[in-house]
Design an enzyme around this catalytic site. Sequence first.
Site, PDB file in Angstrom:
ATOM      1  N   HIS B 121       0.856  -1.181   0.000  1.00 47.72           N
ATOM      2  CA  HIS B 121       0.000   0.000   0.000  1.00 47.72           C
ATOM      3  C   HIS B 121       0.900   1.241   0.000  1.00 47.72           C
ATOM      4  O   HIS B 121       1.993   1.204   0.564  1.00 47.72           O
ATOM      5  CB  HIS B 121      -0.843  -0.049   1.281  1.00 47.72           C
ATOM      6  N   ASP B 201       3.056  -4.164   8.131  1.00 45.75           N
ATOM      7  CA  ASP B 201       1.820  -3.419   7.922  1.00 45.75           C
ATOM      8  C   ASP B 201       0.678  -4.393   8.191  1.00 45.75           C
ATOM      9  O   ASP B 201       0.425  -5.299   7.409  1.00 45.75           O
ATOM     10  CB  ASP B 201       1.788  -2.899   6.478  1.00 45.75           C
ATOM     11  N   GLN B 204      -4.516  -4.824   7.103  1.00 47.36           N
ATOM     12  CA  GLN B 204      -5.493  -5.792   6.575  1.00 47.36           C
ATOM     13  C   GLN B 204      -5.420  -7.144   7.275  1.00 47.36           C
ATOM     14  O   GLN B 204      -6.219  -8.029   6.976  1.00 47.36           O
ATOM     15  CB  GLN B 204      -5.279  -6.002   5.064  1.00 47.36           C
ATOM     16  N   LYS B 227     -10.535  -0.193  10.782  1.00 45.19           N
ATOM     17  CA  LYS B 227     -10.762  -1.371   9.949  1.00 45.19           C
ATOM     18  C   LYS B 227     -11.124  -2.584  10.813  1.00 45.19           C
ATOM     19  O   LYS B 227     -11.349  -3.673  10.304  1.00 45.19           O
ATOM     20  CB  LYS B 227      -9.506  -1.692   9.123  1.00 45.19           C
ATOM     21  N   CYS B 365      -4.623   2.023  -3.992  1.00 46.97           N
ATOM     22  CA  CYS B 365      -3.411   2.565  -3.359  1.00 46.97           C
ATOM     23  C   CYS B 365      -2.192   1.675  -3.510  1.00 46.97           C
ATOM     24  O   CYS B 365      -1.212   1.834  -2.786  1.00 46.97           O
ATOM     25  CB  CYS B 365      -3.630   2.865  -1.875  1.00 46.97           C
TER      26      CYS B 365
END
Lengths: 142, 412
Positions: B121, B201, B204, B227, B365
């Site tokens: 991303h 990261d 997600q 999220k 993104c």
Amino acid sequence: MMDSNLKRDIIMDHYETPRNKRTPQSDDYLKKHMAADSCIDDITIYIKFDGDKIVDVSFDGVGCTISTASTSIMTELIKGKTVKEALHIIDEYEKMLSEDSYEEDLLEEANAFDTLSKQANRISCGLIGIKGMKEILENYDK
Amino acid sequence: MLDRNKIRDDFPMIKSEEAKGRIYLDSAATSFKPQCVIDKVMDYYTKENANIHRGDYDLSYQVSSEYEEVRKLCAKFLNADSEREIIFTNGASSSLNLVAYGYGQKFLKEGDIILSTEAEHASNILPWFKVQEVTGAKIEYIPLDKEGIFDMEGYKRLLNELGDKVKVITLAHVANVLGNIVPLKEIIEEAHKVGAVVVVDGAQSVPHIKTDVRDLDIDFLCFSSHKMLGPSGVGVLYGKYELLEKMDPFMLGGGSNARFDICGNILLKEPPFKFEAGTPCVEGVLGFGEALKYLMAIGMENVEEEGKELHDYFMKRMLELDNVEVYNPKSETSIVTFNVKGIFAQDAAGYLNSQGIAVRSGTHCAKILLNVIGVSETIRASLYLYNTKEEIDRVIEVLKETTLEKCIGAIL
């Protein structure tokens, strides 16, 4: 208001066989690259002038149905026109998208977008190529 | 068994009258929030509005303690050693930037290598572009196959070749376009052999799969509250304490220093407080605490297992469609990335919208990923614990009958 079957046919037609979609090989065109912030639309507009007159318009790049069809239709509308006439047509088109009263007759097939103003998230698709043309025309110093 | 219908009752965005007929498949962008989270945010403003860490009066003391309780809860959620390793930021992007700035720009130098992937991303690659520019360190990309799957052999080869020049490895546990889980434990083991620090990261992954920072031996983990059922404006940076001690804060100001004088001397507080200058999003952190409790009550093992099951069902049905091309058949969590054949992504997404189905079209993104999967714009549908098989069945029916004519019809 244009019939919605007719509108769909016009948009399909210009999306599947866009008019004037090419990158000119000669360097006597003014060009403007337009890339959307929020989507993938990426279109370059090319205009060739003879004095005050638009002798050729073309575009190239990738875009959704609305951006491709609206750009294609507008190339046909302004080709052969003077800068002033072309800016007037674009002005009327923008009025249509802002739900102001406008000269329907002037826009011909571009009337296919007469309800696009209801789709707030897609209005920018219907403007990306046309804004590119407008910028070239406004900055053209004959 | 996860009782999805019971869960759905907790979400006003699903059970309200206006929500009828709406199918939300964009949880990878942001999730809906359960009532308990919304109530907590409201309660802060109606019952306990005070600033934190200024405990002169009861209200402030109470809200400060609650704020710190969320930090403890978050440490427990991640199985961290201590709540001192949990920094509240304003989102995953902010956490990723903090590591790149406070660690990357401070410690990297010319000749050093940062390893990453082409599936990242923007928020996990642009800050490292900046590190590259400022320090002269260089980014190299770990190979991915045509489906964007992490190539372990290629990675090991790179590590072998570059050795201890590799100082940082930064990558998503679950890529935001492809949804596949990278073998993080092995990646980190290999990285630590050459002395590299691994930045994960987790935007997600943390909402969907159990993330144990000690078991995985993660150095830095970044993720967002919004999220994973919590409010927006809040994120977390988990870091091993010894790394946080060395690292610089991104911002200086009130709350981050113990004292300073007129000569410009600053004595910073210890982590995590040295990273939290200024008044944070207090109500957001409190709401995030409720989101954590909600997920922990269900159990992240269950969220993970049942999430995979629903995803697999969705993927299976999608792969049966002749007019749909799926780009990530091997994904494991939540995300299905596809196009309706012959239709521009935004047009198909517009048609789905006209049918009450919310998906996202575009590059998501991850603009350099197109080098790998060879397609620039896609539609991403993503699931969460409130989605159901019935919703998926409806989406499949709509996709089956999606034609260019209908897509254009949707704007007329």
